[in-house]
Design an enzyme around this catalytic site. Structure first.
Site, mmCIF file in Angstrom:
data_model
loop_
_atom_site.group_PDB
_atom_site.id
_atom_site.type_symbol
_atom_site.label_atom_id
_atom_site.label_comp_id
_atom_site.label_asym_id
_atom_site.label_seq_id
_atom_site.Cartn_x
_atom_site.Cartn_y
_atom_site.Cartn_z
ATOM 1 N N ASP A 108 0.819 -1.347 -0.013
ATOM 2 C CA ASP A 108 0.066 -0.043 0.046
ATOM 3 C C ASP A 108 0.846 1.302 0.078
ATOM 4 O OD1 ASP A 108 0.908 0.066 2.721
ATOM 5 O OD2 ASP A 108 -0.848 0.097 3.512
ATOM 6 N N LYS A 334 -10.796 -3.930 -31.210
ATOM 7 C CA LYS A 334 -10.407 -4.887 -29.997
ATOM 8 C C LYS A 334 -9.627 -5.944 -30.928
ATOM 9 C CE LYS A 334 -11.884 -7.927 -26.351
ATOM 10 N NZ LYS A 334 -12.884 -8.357 -25.609
ATOM 11 N N HIS A 346 -14.574 6.331 -39.630
ATOM 12 C CA HIS A 346 -15.758 6.622 -38.474
ATOM 13 C C HIS A 346 -16.722 5.533 -38.304
ATOM 14 C CE1 HIS A 346 -15.837 9.545 -42.250
ATOM 15 N NE2 HIS A 346 -16.356 8.240 -42.519
ATOM 16 N N ARG A 423 -27.105 -7.814 -50.441
ATOM 17 C CA ARG A 423 -28.060 -6.968 -49.994
ATOM 18 C C ARG A 423 -29.501 -7.234 -51.151
ATOM 19 N NH1 ARG A 423 -24.847 -1.695 -52.004
ATOM 20 N NH2 ARG A 423 -25.675 -1.648 -54.222
#
EC number: 2.7.7.23
Length: 446
Positions: A108, A334, A346, A423
């Site tokens: 400590d 990550k 972005h 798509r």
């Protein structure tokens, strides 16, 4: 390295009741790591032959944390907290066969410096006590010295007025030869109000036996101990001031140093630029010339020279940015590697991914890396172009120079140089929007 081999004993058994916490005191974080990690980190500079951490309250949690901080450290258990002398006696069996200098530190007390430890390790005396000139000696034990070194340690309650006037006080840190500790620890008594065995008895016993006992001094700030939440907050503030000053001295530019927060092991190269309100968690390295823009959070990552991060970006453990990589606003990365020149402008999440050289990741791209049970990897080749709002459902590979159309959900590998679209085909119904709105308004009016 010192001439004598060195071993460290770190006392970390106390409950820390004044912290008002179920967490052992030494596991509260300072500079992003548990308190006990500071003693272990500084002690490592001595290249010790052995490190023993004495655990008691919350021993299992302390042992787990220590294993991460220093896998080579041993744990000694102090089941009953019967004083510092008793704690050291519990550690000595872990040092069987060691002959050299033992330094006793406290889990400590995080700010004992490298130079101070080196002085304790190298001092020729048989026992060395670390003292400091206190601005307010208060109830510290006084160090009474004479021509032949330290004569005795006098506790405040036992001191007369002349002794209480002494400003040289005991920090509690002690260095002694291992053989001497083995000889004198069994002689320590517990005839005191607390019924405990105190390490501070060692200097007197050693001196009485003809051993040389001396004092090494340090700055008072190094001896700051932490017993309360308020002291922890004060220690964090002191740590950050030192870390910022050190970064500036090392050639790092910070536009607003007071808003930048460092961890114990943060490593930033010269000529790096750090914007305001940047937080560095443990395990971050930033190379020379990189720039971290405002409001970024980095932890367990590496940023290479020339890379730019932010503003408002988050780099999590395992993020590796190559040279001249650009990571823009509201991007989270990550466990992913971005090769030189890759750009993620972005609104993107990259997890468990490898992005090749000079590849561009469009806004809104997500690597869908978790299936609810396991993580899976995404591989993107060099010079690829990932269209905005692409969902990459891992495991999946997008080849070199390949492209994905905006809004695609990519579930299968894309070969090199190919364009992938995933798509639904757009359908246009002329006039339907007007008719639909009229019907809705009519329905609402009814």
């Amino acid at each position: 390295m010192t001439e004598k081999p060195v071993a460290l004993i770190v006392l970390a058994a106390g409950q820390g009741s004044r912290m008002q916490s179920d967490l052992p005191k030494v596991l509260h974080r300072l500079g992003g790591v548990p308190l006990v990690g500071h003693a272990l980190s500084t002690g490592r500079t001595l290249e010790p032959e052995a490190v023993v951490v004495v655990a008691g309250h919350g021993a299992e949690a302390v042992a787990k944390a220590v294993a991460k901080l220093n896998p080579e450290a041993k744990i000694a258990l102090q089941e009953q907290q019967l004083g510092t002398g008793h704690a050291v006696s519990q550690a000595l069996p872990q040092l069987e066969g060691f002959e050299g200098r033992v330094i006793v530190l406290y889990g400590d007390t995080p700010f004992i410096g490298q130079e101070t430890l080196a002085s304790l390790a190298a001092h020729p005396a048989d026992v060395v006590v670390l003292g400091f000139e206190a601005s307010d000696p208060g109830r510290y034990g006084r160090l009474v010295t004479g021509p032949e070194g330290l004569e005795r340690i006098v506790e405040y309650k036992d001191a007369d007025e002349a002794t209480r006037a002494i400003r040289l006080v005991n920090s509690g840190v002690l260095a002694a030869d291992a053989a001497l500790l083995r000889e004198f620890l069994p002689m320590i008594g517990n005839r005191n109000a607390a019924g405990e065995y105190y390490l501070t008895d060692i200097p007197e016993l050693a001196r009485a036996a003809g051993h040389r006992v001396e004092v090494v001094t340090c700055d008072e700030a190094e001896t700051l101990g932490i017993n309360t939440r308020a002291e922890l907050a004060a220690a964090e503030a002191a740590f950050q001031v030192r870390a910022r000053a050190r970064a500036l001295e090392d050639g790092v530019t910070m536009t607003d140093p007071a808003t930048v927060w460092f961890a114990l092991d943060t490593c930033i190269g010269r000529d790096a630029v750090i914007g305001q309100n940047v937080v560095f968690g443990p395990g971050v390295t930033v190379e020379s010339g990189a720039e971290i823009l405002p409001f970024c959070h980095l932890e367990g990552c590496h940023v290479s020279a020339g890379a730019t991060v932010g503003p408002f970006a988050r780099l999590r453990p395992g993020a590796e940015l190559g040279g001249d990589v650009h990571v823009g606003n509201f991007v989270e990365i990550k466990n992913s590697v971005l090769d030189e020149g890759a750009k993620v402008g972005h609104l993107t999440y990259l997890g468990d991914a490898h992005v090749g050289e000079a590849t561009n990741i469009g806004a809104g791209t997500v690597t869908c890396n978790y299936d609810g049970v396991s993580k899976h990897r995404t591989e993107i080749g060099a010079h690829a172009f990932i269209g905005s709002d692409t969902m990459l459902v891992a495991p999946v590979r997008v080849g070199a120079r390949a492209m994905t159309g905006s809004g695609s959900v990519i579930t299968e590998d894309v070969p090199d140089d190919a364009l992938a679209l995933g798509r639904a085909k757009q359908v246009v119904k002329p006039g339907l929007a007007t008719r639909l709105m009229q019907a809705l308004r009519q329905k609402k009016g009814n």
